[in-house]
Design a protein around this motif. Structure first.
Motif, PDB file in Angstrom:
ATOM      1  N   ARG A 261      40.501 -31.858 -31.491  1.00 16.83           N
ATOM      2  CA  ARG A 261      39.246 -32.218 -32.165  1.00 16.83           C
ATOM      3  C   ARG A 261      38.486 -33.266 -31.362  1.00 16.83           C
ATOM      4  O   ARG A 261      37.258 -33.187 -31.217  1.00 16.83           O
ATOM      5  CB  ARG A 261      39.531 -32.751 -33.566  1.00 16.83           C
ATOM      6  N   ILE A 262      39.196 -34.259 -30.853  1.00 17.63           N
ATOM      7  CA  ILE A 262      38.551 -35.296 -30.041  1.00 17.63           C
ATOM      8  C   ILE A 262      37.953 -34.682 -28.781  1.00 17.63           C
ATOM      9  O   ILE A 262      36.804 -34.977 -28.393  1.00 17.63           O
ATOM     10  CB  ILE A 262      39.554 -36.400 -29.690  1.00 17.63           C
ATOM     11  N   LEU A 263      38.708 -33.818 -28.118  1.00 16.50           N
ATOM     12  CA  LEU A 263      38.214 -33.176 -26.908  1.00 16.50           C
ATOM     13  C   LEU A 263      36.962 -32.338 -27.185  1.00 16.50           C
ATOM     14  O   LEU A 263      36.029 -32.310 -26.370  1.00 16.50           O
ATOM     15  CB  LEU A 263      39.301 -32.302 -26.290  1.00 16.50           C
ATOM     16  N   LYS A 264      36.930 -31.657 -28.319  1.00 15.87           N
ATOM     17  CA  LYS A 264      35.741 -30.862 -28.658  1.00 15.87           C
ATOM     18  C   LYS A 264      34.530 -31.748 -28.869  1.00 15.87           C
ATOM     19  O   LYS A 264      33.411 -31.397 -28.464  1.00 15.87           O
ATOM     20  CB  LYS A 264      36.021 -30.015 -29.900  1.00 15.87           C
ATOM     21  N   ARG A 265      34.711 -32.898 -29.506  1.00 10.98           N
ATOM     22  CA  ARG A 265      33.608 -33.841 -29.657  1.00 10.98           C
ATOM     23  C   ARG A 265      33.130 -34.318 -28.292  1.00 10.98           C
ATOM     24  O   ARG A 265      31.917 -34.453 -28.054  1.00 10.98           O
ATOM     25  CB  ARG A 265      34.050 -35.037 -30.506  1.00 10.98           C
ATOM     26  N   CYS A 266      34.072 -34.579 -27.406  1.00 12.55           N
ATOM     27  CA  CYS A 266      33.703 -35.026 -26.059  1.00 12.55           C
ATOM     28  C   CYS A 266      33.000 -33.909 -25.288  1.00 12.55           C
ATOM     29  O   CYS A 266      32.024 -34.160 -24.564  1.00 12.55           O
ATOM     30  CB  CYS A 266      34.944 -35.496 -25.309  1.00 12.55           C
ATOM     31  N   ARG A 267      33.486 -32.694 -25.428  1.00 10.75           N
ATOM     32  CA  ARG A 267      32.835 -31.540 -24.778  1.00 10.75           C
ATOM     33  C   ARG A 267      31.387 -31.428 -25.225  1.00 10.75           C
ATOM     34  O   ARG A 267      30.482 -31.201 -24.405  1.00 10.75           O
ATOM     35  CB  ARG A 267      33.612 -30.274 -25.119  1.00 10.75           C
ATOM     36  N   ASP A 268      31.140 -31.598 -26.514  1.00  8.92           N
ATOM     37  CA  ASP A 268      29.782 -31.472 -27.042  1.00  8.92           C
ATOM     38  C   ASP A 268      28.876 -32.617 -26.609  1.00  8.92           C
ATOM     39  O   ASP A 268      27.647 -32.520 -26.733  1.00  8.92           O
ATOM     40  CB  ASP A 268      29.821 -31.404 -28.571  1.00  8.92           C
ATOM     41  N   PRO A 272      24.720 -31.109 -19.174  1.00  6.79           N
ATOM     42  CA  PRO A 272      25.023 -29.899 -18.390  1.00  6.79           C
ATOM     43  C   PRO A 272      25.703 -30.256 -17.065  1.00  6.79           C
ATOM     44  O   PRO A 272      25.255 -31.153 -16.347  1.00  6.79           O
ATOM     45  CB  PRO A 272      23.633 -29.288 -18.176  1.00  6.79           C
ATOM     46  N   GLY A 273      26.798 -29.566 -16.789  1.00  7.35           N
ATOM     47  CA  GLY A 273      27.552 -29.849 -15.568  1.00  7.35           C
ATOM     48  C   GLY A 273      28.481 -31.044 -15.682  1.00  7.35           C
ATOM     49  O   GLY A 273      29.123 -31.424 -14.692  1.00  7.35           O
ATOM     50  N   GLY A 274      28.574 -31.620 -16.882  1.00  8.69           N
ATOM     51  CA  GLY A 274      29.385 -32.816 -17.057  1.00  8.69           C
ATOM     52  C   GLY A 274      30.875 -32.523 -17.105  1.00  8.69           C
ATOM     53  O   GLY A 274      31.315 -31.374 -17.227  1.00  8.69           O
ATOM     54  N   ARG A 275      31.658 -33.609 -17.037  1.00 13.36           N
ATOM     55  CA  ARG A 275      33.122 -33.496 -16.999  1.00 13.36           C
ATOM     56  C   ARG A 275      33.749 -34.502 -17.959  1.00 13.36           C
ATOM     57  O   ARG A 275      33.166 -35.548 -18.248  1.00 13.36           O
ATOM     58  CB  ARG A 275      33.631 -33.787 -15.590  1.00 13.36           C
ATOM     59  N   ILE A 276      34.928 -34.172 -18.413  1.00 15.16           N
ATOM     60  CA  ILE A 276      35.770 -35.098 -19.174  1.00 15.16           C
ATOM     61  C   ILE A 276      36.878 -35.571 -18.243  1.00 15.16           C
ATOM     62  O   ILE A 276      37.482 -34.767 -17.524  1.00 15.16           O
ATOM     63  CB  ILE A 276      36.374 -34.412 -20.412  1.00 15.16           C
ATOM     64  N   LEU A 277      37.132 -36.867 -18.231  1.00 17.75           N
ATOM     65  CA  LEU A 277      38.199 -37.431 -17.394  1.00 17.75           C
ATOM     66  C   LEU A 277      39.192 -38.165 -18.286  1.00 17.75           C
ATOM     67  O   LEU A 277      38.816 -39.066 -19.036  1.00 17.75           O
ATOM     68  CB  LEU A 277      37.617 -38.385 -16.353  1.00 17.75           C
ATOM     69  N   GLU A 317      51.429 -29.123 -20.773  1.00 17.08           N
ATOM     70  CA  GLU A 317      50.895 -29.318 -22.114  1.00 17.08           C
ATOM     71  C   GLU A 317      49.427 -29.719 -22.084  1.00 17.08           C
ATOM     72  O   GLU A 317      48.657 -29.367 -22.986  1.00 17.08           O
ATOM     73  CB  GLU A 317      51.733 -30.358 -22.854  1.00 17.08           C
ATOM     74  N   TRP A 318      49.008 -30.427 -21.032  1.00 24.21           N
ATOM     75  CA  TRP A 318      47.584 -30.757 -20.909  1.00 24.21           C
ATOM     76  C   TRP A 318      46.752 -29.494 -20.695  1.00 24.21           C
ATOM     77  O   TRP A 318      45.652 -29.363 -21.249  1.00 24.21           O
ATOM     78  CB  TRP A 318      47.365 -31.744 -19.769  1.00 24.21           C
ATOM     79  N   TYR A 319      47.261 -28.578 -19.890  1.00 26.16           N
ATOM     80  CA  TYR A 319      46.535 -27.310 -19.678  1.00 26.16           C
ATOM     81  C   TYR A 319      46.375 -26.564 -20.999  1.00 26.16           C
ATOM     82  O   TYR A 319      45.291 -26.029 -21.297  1.00 26.16           O
ATOM     83  CB  TYR A 319      47.275 -26.444 -18.662  1.00 26.16           C
ATOM     84  N   ALA A 320      47.436 -26.514 -21.796  1.00 26.56           N
ATOM     85  CA  ALA A 320      47.373 -25.806 -23.078  1.00 26.56           C
ATOM     86  C   ALA A 320      46.413 -26.497 -24.041  1.00 26.56           C
ATOM     87  O   ALA A 320      45.646 -25.826 -24.760  1.00 26.56           O
ATOM     88  CB  ALA A 320      48.772 -25.720 -23.686  1.00 26.56           C
ATOM     89  N   LEU A 321      46.420 -27.816 -24.060  1.00 29.27           N
ATOM     90  CA  LEU A 321      45.524 -28.545 -24.952  1.00 29.27           C
ATOM     91  C   LEU A 321      44.069 -28.332 -24.550  1.00 29.27           C
ATOM     92  O   LEU A 321      43.203 -28.133 -25.411  1.00 29.27           O
ATOM     93  CB  LEU A 321      45.867 -30.039 -24.926  1.00 29.27           C
ATOM     94  N   ALA A 322      43.793 -28.351 -23.254  1.00 26.68           N
ATOM     95  CA  ALA A 322      42.426 -28.112 -22.781  1.00 26.68           C
ATOM     96  C   ALA A 322      41.938 -26.744 -23.230  1.00 26.68           C
ATOM     97  O   ALA A 322      40.813 -26.604 -23.743  1.00 26.68           O
ATOM     98  CB  ALA A 322      42.375 -28.232 -21.260  1.00 26.68           C
ATOM     99  N   SER A 351      36.482 -29.485 -17.642  1.00 33.72           N
ATOM    100  CA  SER A 351      35.108 -29.041 -17.783  1.00 33.72           C
ATOM    101  C   SER A 351      35.047 -27.949 -18.843  1.00 33.72           C
ATOM    102  O   SER A 351      36.068 -27.287 -19.113  1.00 33.72           O
ATOM    103  CB  SER A 351      34.575 -28.498 -16.460  1.00 33.72           C
ATOM    104  N   PRO A 352      33.883 -27.740 -19.463  1.00 38.16           N
ATOM    105  CA  PRO A 352      33.783 -26.638 -20.435  1.00 38.16           C
ATOM    106  C   PRO A 352      34.183 -25.306 -19.837  1.00 38.16           C
ATOM    107  O   PRO A 352      33.809 -25.002 -18.706  1.00 38.16           O
ATOM    108  CB  PRO A 352      32.301 -26.667 -20.837  1.00 38.16           C
ATOM    109  N   ALA A 353      34.951 -24.532 -20.580  1.00 38.75           N
ATOM    110  CA  ALA A 353      35.425 -23.243 -20.074  1.00 38.75           C
ATOM    111  C   ALA A 353      34.250 -22.293 -19.950  1.00 38.75           C
ATOM    112  O   ALA A 353      33.343 -22.307 -20.776  1.00 38.75           O
ATOM    113  CB  ALA A 353      36.475 -22.668 -21.027  1.00 38.75           C
TER     114      ALA A 353
END
Length: 353
Positions: A261-268, A272-277, A317-322, A351-353
């Motif tokens: 849920r947190i990652l989805k908020r960050c994705r939103d 454009p072209g942004g990244r999560i670190l 597990e990080w890959y699966a969570l992403a 990055s957004p899939a």
């Protein structure tokens, strides 16, 4: 117990006895809480003098110190007189690694460690036990109690410039304009980024109590013109958009559903072209030191379970969570070692899939 240990010295029984000993961990926490090392260094070296300055029972305190001498924290320099060993010096209040503050029962982490008395409940339910002990979840407790929150901020700031230097040097900040540090109190990592990358401006978001303290800290550092601080909840829609959203040691606090849920908020919140670190604890290394790295990994993992219901994750597990959050892992930089901590970090870019 002592005679049994001597009978089985160096055997599996000796190992088991050392593992099941609750006396030493609690004795260390009591010594840290009473500031015994500082009092010894100030000249109170026998049990009566130490009992006077700590308002404790001389006989009981002598027994505590005698045990800590037996395990190498203190030593008897003369009959009935004690001084800290090199290990004991780590418990001095002004030691740079601040181990006294990690262990003291009136400080946030030492206090939270008492929730391990209910580890069986946590293992049975998969839920944290901190709230059952103190009446509020960990983060709410720190946000509601200014003294606890400020103590936690100071603990997180321990050797922070040295801790942050390695991950900041490992990442390319040259194209980054705006870093949104989600859950970023007390703001030290973003301040270090701002100093390393002068083109970056930043925003920190955290709960009201931590946000207030972070705002004051950033102003004192002279960075208020480059870093804004907002009060908010990262489970809600985020109020800022940025080309890089930073989560520094955040997602280990949460189980997978909440972390997604947190990652989805960050994705939103990405431009454009942004990244999560993410900056997180690296999974245990393979090789001759695997037992040591496994131990640091697993200790933090169980603390996350008991304190918060969270978990420390492996790279897989990080890959699966992403993927569950509609993101793709674009790079993993690991391990990142620091000279001031005995474990490794990693940087995970999504990055957004």
């Amino acid at each position: 117990m002592t005679s049994s240990s001597r009978q089985h010295d160096g055997t599996p029984m000796d190992t088991l006895i050392s593992m099941c000993d609750l006396v030493t961990p609690m004795a260390l926490r009591v010594a840290a809480t009473l500031r015994l090392t500082d009092h010894m260094l100030s000249g109170a070296t026998d049990a009566p003098a130490l009992a006077t300055v700590t308002d404790t029972d001389p006989g009981a305190l002598h027994r505590l110190i005698r045990h800590l001498a037996a395990v190498g924290v203190y030593r008897e320099s003369a009959p009935g007189r004690f001084e800290p060993t090199e290990v004991g010096l780590l418990l001095a209040d002004d030691h740079p690694v601040r181990q006294r503050h990690w262990l003291s029962l009136d400080q946030p982490v030492g206090r939270a460690d008492l929730a391990f008395t209910r580890l069986l409940d946590a293992v049975g339910t998969g839920l944290p036990t901190y709230e059952a002990l103190y009446g509020r979840p960990f983060w709410e407790d720190l946000s509601a109690d200014p003294a606890l929150g400020e103590a936690f901020d100071r603990l997180m700031a321990t050797e922070e410039e040295a801790v942050h230097a390695v991950p900041i040097a490992a990442y390319d900040w040259s194209g980054v304009r705006h870093v949104f540090d989600v859950g970023g109190a007390p703001g030290g990592f973003l301040q270090s980024v701002a100093r390393a990358a002068p083109q970056v401006r930043g925003t920190v978001l955290d709960l009201p109590g931590p946000a207030r303290r972070t705002r004051e800290r950033i102003a004192a550092a002279g960075l208020a013109d480059r870093i804004d601080v907002l009060a908010g909840d990262f489970f809600d829609e985020l109020p800022v958009r940025a080309d890089l959203v930073l989560l520094s040691m955040i997602l280990l606090n949460w189980q997978d559903d909440e972390a997604a849920r947190i990652l989805k908020r960050c994705r939103d919140a990405l431009e454009p072209g942004g990244r999560i670190l993410l900056r997180e604890r690296a999974e245990p290394a393979q090789g001759p030191d695997v037992s040591t790295s496994d131990r640091y990994f697993s200790v933090l993992d169980l603390r996350m379970l008991v304190f918060l219901g969270g978990r420390v994750r492996t790279t897989q597990e990080w890959y699966a969570l992403a993927e569950s959050a509609g993101l793709t892992v674009t790079s993993v930089i690991s391990p990142l070692s620091s000279p001031v901590v005995p474990f490794d970090f990693c940087l995970i870019e999504m990055s957004p899939a």
